[in-house]
Scaffold this motif. Structure first.
Motif, PDB file in Angstrom:
ATOM      1  N   LYS A   1      -7.622   4.327  -7.399  1.00 36.84           N
ATOM      2  CA  LYS A   1      -8.382   5.567  -7.272  1.00 36.84           C
ATOM      3  C   LYS A   1      -9.035   5.983  -8.579  1.00 36.84           C
ATOM      4  O   LYS A   1     -10.208   6.328  -8.610  1.00 36.84           O
ATOM      5  CB  LYS A   1      -7.482   6.684  -6.759  1.00 36.84           C
ATOM      6  CG  LYS A   1      -7.043   6.502  -5.316  1.00 36.84           C
ATOM      7  CD  LYS A   1      -6.140   7.642  -4.886  1.00 36.84           C
ATOM      8  CE  LYS A   1      -5.667   7.443  -3.446  1.00 36.84           C
ATOM      9  NZ  LYS A   1      -4.746   8.534  -3.026  1.00 36.84           N
TER      10      LYS A   1
ATOM     11  N   ASP B   1      -3.658  -4.191   0.890  1.00 41.97           N
ATOM     12  CA  ASP B   1      -5.087  -4.314   1.178  1.00 41.97           C
ATOM     13  C   ASP B   1      -5.826  -4.552  -0.142  1.00 41.97           C
ATOM     14  O   ASP B   1      -5.976  -3.628  -0.960  1.00 41.97           O
ATOM     15  CB  ASP B   1      -5.587  -3.039   1.862  1.00 41.97           C
ATOM     16  CG  ASP B   1      -7.053  -3.132   2.274  1.00 41.97           C
ATOM     17  OD1 ASP B   1      -7.710  -4.142   1.920  1.00 41.97           O
ATOM     18  OD2 ASP B   1      -7.546  -2.200   2.930  1.00 41.97           O
TER      19      ASP B   1
ATOM     20  N   THR C   1      -8.876  -4.981  -0.690  1.00 42.25           N
ATOM     21  CA  THR C   1     -10.222  -4.404  -0.770  1.00 42.25           C
ATOM     22  C   THR C   1     -10.202  -3.030  -1.419  1.00 42.25           C
ATOM     23  O   THR C   1     -11.241  -2.500  -1.796  1.00 42.25           O
ATOM     24  CB  THR C   1     -10.854  -4.304   0.620  1.00 42.25           C
ATOM     25  OG1 THR C   1     -10.099  -3.380   1.426  1.00 42.25           O
ATOM     26  CG2 THR C   1     -10.881  -5.666   1.298  1.00 42.25           C
ATOM     27  N   LYS C   2      -9.012  -2.458  -1.545  1.00 40.56           N
ATOM     28  CA  LYS C   2      -8.898  -1.128  -2.134  1.00 40.56           C
ATOM     29  C   LYS C   2      -9.019  -1.208  -3.651  1.00 40.56           C
ATOM     30  O   LYS C   2      -8.578  -2.166  -4.279  1.00 40.56           O
ATOM     31  CB  LYS C   2      -7.551  -0.488  -1.772  1.00 40.56           C
ATOM     32  CG  LYS C   2      -7.409  -0.136  -0.297  1.00 40.56           C
ATOM     33  CD  LYS C   2      -6.084   0.570  -0.061  1.00 40.56           C
ATOM     34  CE  LYS C   2      -5.927   0.981   1.400  1.00 40.56           C
ATOM     35  NZ  LYS C   2      -4.628   1.663   1.647  1.00 40.56           N
ATOM     36  N   GLU C   3      -9.613  -0.179  -4.220  1.00 38.82           N
ATOM     37  CA  GLU C   3      -9.687  -0.048  -5.666  1.00 38.82           C
ATOM     38  C   GLU C   3      -8.712   1.023  -6.118  1.00 38.82           C
ATOM     39  O   GLU C   3      -8.455   1.978  -5.397  1.00 38.82           O
ATOM     40  CB  GLU C   3     -11.096   0.367  -6.104  1.00 38.82           C
ATOM     41  CG  GLU C   3     -12.165  -0.671  -5.888  1.00 38.82           C
ATOM     42  CD  GLU C   3     -13.496  -0.169  -6.432  1.00 38.82           C
ATOM     43  OE1 GLU C   3     -13.485   0.463  -7.506  1.00 38.82           O
ATOM     44  OE2 GLU C   3     -14.513  -0.389  -5.781  1.00 38.82           O
TER      45      GLU C   3
ATOM     46  N   ASP D   1       0.838  -1.195   0.000  1.00 34.34           N
ATOM     47  CA  ASP D   1       0.000   0.000   0.000  1.00 34.34           C
ATOM     48  C   ASP D   1       0.878   1.252   0.000  1.00 34.34           C
ATOM     49  O   ASP D   1       1.961   1.271   0.598  1.00 34.34           O
ATOM     50  CB  ASP D   1      -0.920   0.012   1.224  1.00 34.34           C
ATOM     51  CG  ASP D   1      -1.988  -1.077   1.158  1.00 34.34           C
ATOM     52  OD1 ASP D   1      -2.306  -1.521   0.039  1.00 34.34           O
ATOM     53  OD2 ASP D   1      -2.482  -1.481   2.225  1.00 34.34           O
TER      54      ASP D   1
END
Length: 409
Positions: A382, A376, A378-380, A225
């Motif tokens: 941006k 992570d 679950t993050k897309e 990340d």
């Protein structure tokens, strides 16, 4: 093959002996005879292959053949950055140490007065960045009318940094009859256009596969990340006891910010970029070379100019917007046949940049996960919430290239 087989004159052979140069590198073996024969040349070679000697030694040999013309500017080397200009000029001086030939280095960010004084005293070889070279031509403190040898060193970087306008103006001051040499780590359409316009039936030398990363550099990619990159970087530098680590960022602000945070982590760190004064940049580089500074954070403006012996580690804290810059960055390690290690930290928002590098290298690059620093999932990305990856690429590339086109050095 030995340098003796290349039939260099006694003065140059004596200097090479003092420098402990025994056998020429492949790029020197192939280029020196071509330059001595008077041909134009296009050479593709990675950094650290000895390309400065490949063009400078035969040029000095040819200049020494006409001693009555010494003191007149007969050789011009154009480089993209101050650091590279200084490096080339220092190398040229060391090769010519047993001769009466004089070198002058011209670059921005330094007082122009001493440069004018040096030119007035006479020079055989001028090494310069485009902006400062043009300054002297406009002021009339330099004439290129007698130049016999023109070198574009790291031509792709010269064009990438937006110097084509300056180059066109400089070319108007050069005689039509000259030898032109072009050295570049990568060859693209812009470079090919320059070759067609200003070189005459050039010979071609290719030491490495075009647009390839240095073969002796181990490339490692970590998915992480964005907000944990600095933490991961500090962990690996400290755990592995890495010394002399060169870290690249995309922006000056990021370079300064990252250097500040790494210092807080207990890693002696300095930043170097275009907004730093020449004195500050020289001091930071010297402290890094001497080991007083453990980590040097740099923007791409320094990717080509830094000459650091035995640099083992390069870290891409951010992937570059222009894929070719990745090749230049990691080319700072693994030089002169030695092994190197290049680590890139890739956030989910940089996946498209990694894909661009894969296309350039024609190689699949798969990031690994380090336990405790897993991304992570679950993050897309941006920009995926607003625009496609394609539109983002176009927008970011246009912005960064426009920014570079306004930079003058």
């Amino acid at each position: 093959m030995s340098f003796q087989a290349l039939s260099l004159c006694g003065e140059l052979a004596q200097a090479l002996n003092k420098l402990n140069f025994t056998a020429p590198t492949p790029v020197q073996t192939q280029c020196i005879p071509v330059v001595l024969a008077g041909h134009d040349l296009v050479a593709t070679a990675q950094t650290g292959t000895g390309k400065t000697a490949a063009f400078m030694l035969p040029i000095l040999e040819r200049l020494l053949a006409s001693p009555e013309r010494q003191g007149t500017v007969r050789a011009l080397v154009v480089t993209p950055t101050r650091e590279l200009a200084q490096q080339v000029a220092q190398s040229a001086q060391s090769y010519a140490q047993c001769t009466a030939l004089k070198m002058v280095c011209l670059y921005g960010g330094a007082n122009i007065g001493p440069q004018e004084k040096a030119l007035k005293a006479g020079s055989d070889v001028v090494v310069a960045t485009p902006g400062r070279l043009l300054d002297h031509l406009i002021k009339g403190t330099l004439s290129l009318a007698q130049v016999e040898h023109l070198v574009f060193d790291e031509a792709d970087r010269i064009l990438d940094m937006g110097f084509i306008g300056e180059i066109k103006r400089i070319m108007r001051h050069l005689p039509a009859q000259r030898q032109t040499l072009l050295f570049s780590a990568t060859i693209d359409e812009q470079v090919q256009s320059l070759v067609k316009q200003w070189l005459n039936d050039p010979k071609r030398v290719s030491i490495d596969k075009e647009n390839s990363a240095a073969q002796q550099v181990e490339q490692v990619f970590y998915a992480v990340d964005e907000d944990r990159k600095r933490e991961l970087m500090s962990h690996l530098i400290g755990k592995n006891n890495w010394q002399q680590v060169l870290v690249f960022t995309r922006t000056k602000n990021m370079a300064d910010s990252l250097a500040k945070e790494l210092n807080k982590d207990g890693l002696a760190t300095l930043a170097i970029h275009g907004d730093k004064s020449q004195g500050a940049r020289d001091k930071a580089l010297e402290q890094f070379k001497s080991g007083k500074t453990r980590v040097l954070v740099a923007t791409d403006v320094a990717a080509r100019g830094l000459d650091i012996v035995d640099l083992d580690y390069v870290i891409n804290a951010e992937l570059p917007y222009v894929a070719e810059d990745y090749v230049h960055r990691i080319g700072r390690t693994g030089r002169a046949g030695k092994t190197g290690y290049a680590m890139s930290l890739v956030s989910i928002d940089e996946q498209w940049l990694l894909e661009e590098i894969e296309v350039l290298l024609d190689e699949r690059l798969t990031p690994q996960w380090l336990p405790g620093y897993e991304p992570d999932l679950t993050k897309e990305p941006k920009d995926n919430r607003k625009n496609s990856n394609k539109s983002r690429k176009q927008r970011d590339k246009k912005r960064i290239l426009n920014k570079r086109s306004t930079r003058r050095r």
